[in-house]
Write an enzyme that holds these catalytic residues in place. Structure first.
Site: not given
Length: 346
Positions: A20, A22, A204, A207, A285-286
């Site tokens: 995961h 991005h 996704h 969340e 994630d980011d």
């Protein structure tokens, strides 16, 4: 959950898969600053002196601010060399964190206007991935993701694009952005296109919305993996369904807290998920917006839940098993994880 003692082995040497991450969010902060300065792009304070930014997604305004920062970061990628640099640095950073396999999530539509269309940009990314993999030794693949804030017809176009590259570097199809926007079920036809091509389905869900969004991803999109999915812990029956179907959860603890899904790291329900038998793959994630890369996800969960080295090794094994790595690569990585755990002198 019994921890069996706190762990002491280095988590940067623990072999693991990263499922995961991005594309834009993988950018190094220093690279963002350098590229912005090169082209005279004025960045908001939240991406400069106040970095990492204070974020929240508790309401629409908070998510809009998060998305605005993301769009600003995307705007600094202006040349093919910028794209190649981002991919190479993402690979280098994962290797430094013990990463052995990376599935990078990309939405080509966000770059189409600048790079000659979604097909041309996908070709560029895949070529950059091949180069970065050769240079770093990191196994790499791409998950093409649609944006749920755009029309479902756009998602179908991306699903057809992903299908064209199935077996040629693209291993999955996803759906990202604010799950509170629009109707997830409207994207079912796009996911059916991807499924017919044999791609992993990884939307996704679970969340910003609760367990009911997980149910939609399972029933309407046929999810094989869930981006986040962490809030399924709130519904034991839904969690049981996830476990029975073998749907892996891509849990990103630091971003969950940064966006206000949980108040602190000890509230991330990793122990409940593991006790129920769920497959969990920790992800960053980011990192550009959350200031935390892959190994830090393991470190924060070790500290928050007093995880033993054996439990951390099992998390790493689950990340490999949930990946699309070739069977021989996955077997080798599991062996390396076993060797990490067998090392008696951490």
């Amino acid at each position: 959950m019994t921890s069996g003692g706190t762990g002491r082995r280095s988590l940067t040497t623990l072999p693991k898969a990263h499922l995961h991450l991005h594309f834009t969010g993988s950018m190094r902060h220093a690279t963002l600053l350098e590229l912005a300065a090169r082209d005279g792009i004025v960045l908001p304070d939240a991406l400069v002196g106040e970095w990492p930014p204070q974020l929240s997604a508790a309401d629409e305004k908070g998510w809009f601010r998060f998305q605005r920062l993301y769009d600003v970061a995307r705007s600094v990628l202006r040349t093919e060399d910028d794209v190649r640099r981002l991919v190479r640095e993402a690979a280098e950073d994962d290797v430094a964190d013990g990463g052995r396999w990376l599935e990078l999530q990309v939405d080509p539509s966000g770059f189409a206007a600048r790079f000659g269309g979604i097909t041309a940009f996908t070709d560029l990314v895949l070529d950059a991935v091949r180069d970065a993999s050769r240079a770093t030794g990191l196994g790499m693949a791409v998950v093409i993701a649609a944006n749920r804030t755009r029309h479902p017809l756009d998602a179908r176009a991306l699903a057809r694009l992903a299908a064209q590259y199935a077996g040629r570097g693209v291993v999955g199809f996803g759906l990202s952005n604010d799950e509170r926007r629009g109707s997830t079920a409207d994207f079912a036809r796009a996911f059916a296109i991807a499924e017919r091509a044999g791609l992993l389905l990884a939307p996704h869900g679970g969340e910003l919305l609760g367990p009911e969004s997980v149910g939609v991803c399972l029933d309407q999109l046929g999810a094989h993996r869930l981006g986040h999915g962490v809030r399924v812990a709130e519904d034991p029956r839904m969690l049981e369904r996830v476990v029975e179907r073998g749907v892996a959860l891509e849990v990103c603890p630091v971003s969950n807290v940064a966006l206000g899904v949980y108040s602190d790291l000890t509230s991330v329900p990793l122990p409940q998920l593991l006790e129920a038998g769920a497959t969990v793959a920790l992800g960053a994630d980011d990192p550009l917006l959350f200031g935390s890369r892959l190994a830090a996800q393991y470190a924060t969960m070790r500290a928050a839940h007093e995880l033993s080295d054996a439990q951390l090794a099992e998390l790493a094994r689950m990340s490999v098993r949930a990946s699309q790595a070739p069977a021989e690569v996955a077997a080798r990585l599991v062996g390396e994880i076993d060797a990490w755990l067998a090392d008696c002198s951490p």
